[in-house]
Write a protein that holds these residues in place. Structure first.
Motif, PDB file in Angstrom:
ATOM      1  N   THR A 269       7.925   3.860  -3.027  1.00 60.74           N
ATOM      2  CA  THR A 269       6.593   3.361  -3.349  1.00 60.74           C
ATOM      3  C   THR A 269       6.707   2.276  -4.414  1.00 60.74           C
ATOM      4  OG1 THR A 269       5.565   5.471  -2.820  1.00 60.74           O
ATOM      5  CG2 THR A 269       4.324   3.975  -4.230  1.00 60.74           C
ATOM      6  N   ILE A 270       6.082   1.139  -4.154  1.00 64.01           N
ATOM      7  CA  ILE A 270       6.125  -0.004  -5.055  1.00 64.01           C
ATOM      8  C   ILE A 270       4.694  -0.321  -5.492  1.00 64.01           C
ATOM      9  CG2 ILE A 270       6.797  -2.428  -5.293  1.00 64.01           C
ATOM     10  CD1 ILE A 270       9.160  -0.617  -4.889  1.00 64.01           C
ATOM     11  N   SER A 271       4.537  -0.663  -6.762  1.00 61.94           N
ATOM     12  CA  SER A 271       3.191  -0.931  -7.271  1.00 61.94           C
ATOM     13  C   SER A 271       2.639  -2.258  -6.763  1.00 61.94           C
ATOM     14  CB  SER A 271       3.189  -0.912  -8.799  1.00 61.94           C
ATOM     15  OG  SER A 271       4.088  -1.897  -9.310  1.00 61.94           O
TER      16      SER A 271
ATOM     17  N   LYS B 148      16.435   0.050   8.895  1.00 59.96           N
ATOM     18  CA  LYS B 148      16.183   1.038   7.855  1.00 59.96           C
ATOM     19  C   LYS B 148      15.266   0.459   6.779  1.00 59.96           C
ATOM     20  CE  LYS B 148      20.610   3.451   8.408  1.00 59.96           C
ATOM     21  NZ  LYS B 148      21.854   3.887   7.719  1.00 59.96           N
ATOM     22  N   SER B 149      14.600   1.347   6.074  1.00 59.73           N
ATOM     23  CA  SER B 149      13.715   0.894   5.006  1.00 59.73           C
ATOM     24  C   SER B 149      14.481   0.227   3.866  1.00 59.73           C
ATOM     25  CB  SER B 149      12.883   2.057   4.485  1.00 59.73           C
ATOM     26  OG  SER B 149      13.712   3.115   4.060  1.00 59.73           O
ATOM     27  N   ASN B 150      15.752   0.634   3.645  1.00 55.25           N
ATOM     28  CA  ASN B 150      16.530   0.009   2.559  1.00 55.25           C
ATOM     29  C   ASN B 150      17.129  -1.330   2.978  1.00 55.25           C
ATOM     30  OD1 ASN B 150      18.648   0.800   4.186  1.00 55.25           O
ATOM     31  ND2 ASN B 150      19.372   2.408   2.799  1.00 55.25           N
ATOM     32  N   ALA B 151      16.850  -1.781   4.197  1.00 53.35           N
ATOM     33  CA  ALA B 151      17.258  -3.125   4.621  1.00 53.35           C
ATOM     34  C   ALA B 151      16.245  -4.168   4.192  1.00 53.35           C
ATOM     35  CB  ALA B 151      17.428  -3.171   6.137  1.00 53.35           C
ATOM     36  N   VAL B 152      15.138  -3.707   3.586  1.00 49.03           N
ATOM     37  CA  VAL B 152      14.055  -4.586   3.182  1.00 49.03           C
ATOM     38  C   VAL B 152      14.207  -4.964   1.709  1.00 49.03           C
ATOM     39  CG1 VAL B 152      11.551  -4.856   3.023  1.00 49.03           C
ATOM     40  CG2 VAL B 152      12.536  -3.443   4.839  1.00 49.03           C
ATOM     41  N   SER B 153      14.287  -6.281   1.441  1.00 46.84           N
ATOM     42  CA  SER B 153      14.297  -6.773   0.063  1.00 46.84           C
ATOM     43  C   SER B 153      12.868  -7.108  -0.338  1.00 46.84           C
ATOM     44  CB  SER B 153      15.166  -8.018  -0.061  1.00 46.84           C
ATOM     45  OG  SER B 153      16.501  -7.741   0.281  1.00 46.84           O
ATOM     46  N   ILE B 154      12.488  -6.724  -1.553  1.00 47.52           N
ATOM     47  CA  ILE B 154      11.106  -6.851  -2.011  1.00 47.52           C
ATOM     48  C   ILE B 154      11.072  -7.732  -3.252  1.00 47.52           C
ATOM     49  CG2 ILE B 154       9.067  -5.556  -2.735  1.00 47.52           C
ATOM     50  CD1 ILE B 154      10.524  -3.044  -1.587  1.00 47.52           C
ATOM     51  N   PHE B 155      10.154  -8.687  -3.294  1.00 51.92           N
ATOM     52  CA  PHE B 155      10.028  -9.547  -4.468  1.00 51.92           C
ATOM     53  C   PHE B 155       8.639 -10.170  -4.524  1.00 51.92           C
ATOM     54  CE2 PHE B 155      12.156 -11.585  -0.988  1.00 51.92           C
ATOM     55  CZ  PHE B 155      11.527 -12.798  -0.842  1.00 51.92           C
TER      56      PHE B 155
ATOM     57  N   ASP C 223       0.864  -1.176   0.000  1.00 51.75           N
ATOM     58  CA  ASP C 223       0.000   0.000   0.000  1.00 51.75           C
ATOM     59  C   ASP C 223       0.907   1.234   0.000  1.00 51.75           C
ATOM     60  OD1 ASP C 223      -1.951   1.892   0.181  1.00 51.75           O
ATOM     61  OD2 ASP C 223      -2.648   1.342   2.187  1.00 51.75           O
ATOM     62  N   GLY C 224       1.236   1.714  -1.191  1.00 56.79           N
ATOM     63  CA  GLY C 224       2.161   2.850  -1.299  1.00 56.79           C
ATOM     64  C   GLY C 224       3.558   2.440  -0.901  1.00 56.79           C
ATOM     65  N   ASP C 225       4.093   3.078   0.150  1.00 58.08           N
ATOM     66  CA  ASP C 225       5.429   2.716   0.639  1.00 58.08           C
ATOM     67  C   ASP C 225       5.339   1.836   1.885  1.00 58.08           C
ATOM     68  OD1 ASP C 225       4.584   4.506   2.543  1.00 58.08           O
ATOM     69  OD2 ASP C 225       6.461   5.653   2.592  1.00 58.08           O
ATOM     70  N   GLN C 226       4.179   1.212   2.086  1.00 56.83           N
ATOM     71  CA  GLN C 226       3.979   0.335   3.232  1.00 56.83           C
ATOM     72  C   GLN C 226       3.753  -1.106   2.765  1.00 56.83           C
ATOM     73  OE1 GLN C 226       4.003   1.511   6.643  1.00 56.83           O
ATOM     74  NE2 GLN C 226       4.916   3.215   5.483  1.00 56.83           N
ATOM     75  N   PHE C 227       4.396  -2.047   3.465  1.00 60.44           N
ATOM     76  CA  PHE C 227       4.138  -3.464   3.235  1.00 60.44           C
ATOM     77  C   PHE C 227       3.366  -3.969   4.443  1.00 60.44           C
ATOM     78  CE2 PHE C 227       4.910  -7.998   3.312  1.00 60.44           C
ATOM     79  CZ  PHE C 227       4.781  -8.351   1.971  1.00 60.44           C
ATOM     80  N   ILE C 228       2.146  -4.429   4.221  1.00 62.17           N
ATOM     81  CA  ILE C 228       1.246  -4.795   5.313  1.00 62.17           C
ATOM     82  C   ILE C 228       1.162  -6.317   5.396  1.00 62.17           C
ATOM     83  CG2 ILE C 228      -1.088  -4.565   6.229  1.00 62.17           C
ATOM     84  CD1 ILE C 228      -1.292  -1.995   4.498  1.00 62.17           C
TER      85      ILE C 228
END
Length: 326
Positions: free
Chosen positions: A240-242, A319-326, A224-229
């Motif tokens: 922000t990730i789609s 930090k937020s950049n410690a999060v890997s997203i896939f 949801d925007g820049d949040q991962f719920i």
């Protein structure tokens, strides 16, 4: 640093479905490498290819800088020691099983007792030398199979889920063996933090592909925007990730504190320590319930300085950049 393996555009298919697709991957020689990932991620397929039990569907595979072809698999297979998740032992004693492996490798009979005794001592199972294999526990069978594999002195040792059927004491023996093994060793594990703690290199597989994340603190959820719920907590991302379904947080980038921190880190969760376990290489494993369960590696010194015990209240910060997203 020399490589034991170099994989380029490797793929493998089952029934026309691609289950492994690796563009480029190097595995260092004389180091330990952990292969981690969820069920169905391609771990076993990759290990089978590295052990030359299967040939890749396409691509190039180099073994100690030498190109391999399917016609040479049998010869290459003799250079690799393979320890299956459920090892098979023959009838007879522990010594009988190890001696047969040496006999098949044409070792002179007079030289076998010394080799057998050496590997039994390395795995700390000398007391089982005359035991019938049919009477061994699952953990004992795993250690005997490892001793049998080591007896042939392979250039590369590959272990498929070696901790699956071990009690705590046996697990520690195998962990200590991996930690001090000086040749090329590759093992798979479902315990992501264990792989992170033990290995010099970690290969993470997702849907047959190698990804640049250790898959520790793996959470499922929605963007949801820049949040991962996740359904329990909301984690702030660097941008922000789609769309995405999974995130992972490197345990080495998690900072613990006894009080809330005023810092540039955007993720702060208060929780409680539920378990403290011994790791390797001077680290301690912590499980912290902070909405979600976080796995964290810290040093013994940090544990003492923060005065942390089971049930201690603690803040998880990253930090937020410690999060890997896939």
């Amino acid at each position: 640093m020399a490589n034991a393996y170099q994989l380029t555009d490797i793929s493998f298919q089952y029934n026309a479905k691609t289950v492994l697709s690796i563009n480029s991957l190097a595995i260092a020689a004389n180091k330990s490498t952990a292969v981690i990932g969820p069920n169905g991620s391609g771990k076993s397929t990759l290990l089978n290819i590295l052990a030359f039990l299967q040939a890749p569907y396409s691509g190039q595979l180099q073994f100690f800088a030498t190109s391999t072809e399917e016609s040479t698999l049998q010869k290459l297979r003799h250079r690799v020691g393979w320890l299956a998740q459920k090892p098979y032992l023959l009838r007879g004693t522990v010594t009988d099983n190890i001696e047969l492996a040496l006999k098949l490798r044409n070792m002179p009979k007079a030289d076998r007792p010394a080799r057998i005794n050496d590997v039994l001592e390395r795995i700390k199972i000398t007391h089982l030398s005359d035991q019938q294999c049919s009477q061994l526990s699952g953990g004992e069978k795993q250690k005997v199979a490892l001793a049998r594999t080591l007896a042939i002195e392979p250039e590369v040792l590959i272990m498929d889920e070696p901790f699956s059927y071990l009690d705590q004491a046996s697990t520690r023996v195998i962990e200590n063996f991996i930690e001090h093994y000086s040749k090329t060793l590759i093992f798979s594990t479902h315990t992501r933090l264990q792989g992170q703690a033990l290995a010099d290199q970690v290969i993470t597989l997702i849907n047959g592909k190698s990804v640049q994340t250790p898959l520790v603190n793996l959470f499922h959820g929605v963007i949801d925007g820049d949040q991962f719920i996740t359904g329990k907590i909301s984690i702030t991302l660097a941008e922000t990730i789609s769309s995405a379904k999974h995130i992972a947080i490197d345990p080495g980038q998690i900072v613990l504190s006894r009080a809330a921190l005023a810092s540039s880190m955007r993720n702060h969760f208060q929780g409680r320590i539920t378990n403290i376990g011994e790791a390797t290489k001077g680290n301690v494993r912590l499980h912290i319930n902070a909405g979600e369960t976080f796995d964290v590696l810290i040093t013994h010194q940090a544990l003492q300085e923060l005065q942390l015990t089971v049930s201690s209240s603690v803040w998880v910060n990253f930090k937020s950049n410690a999060v890997s997203i896939f």
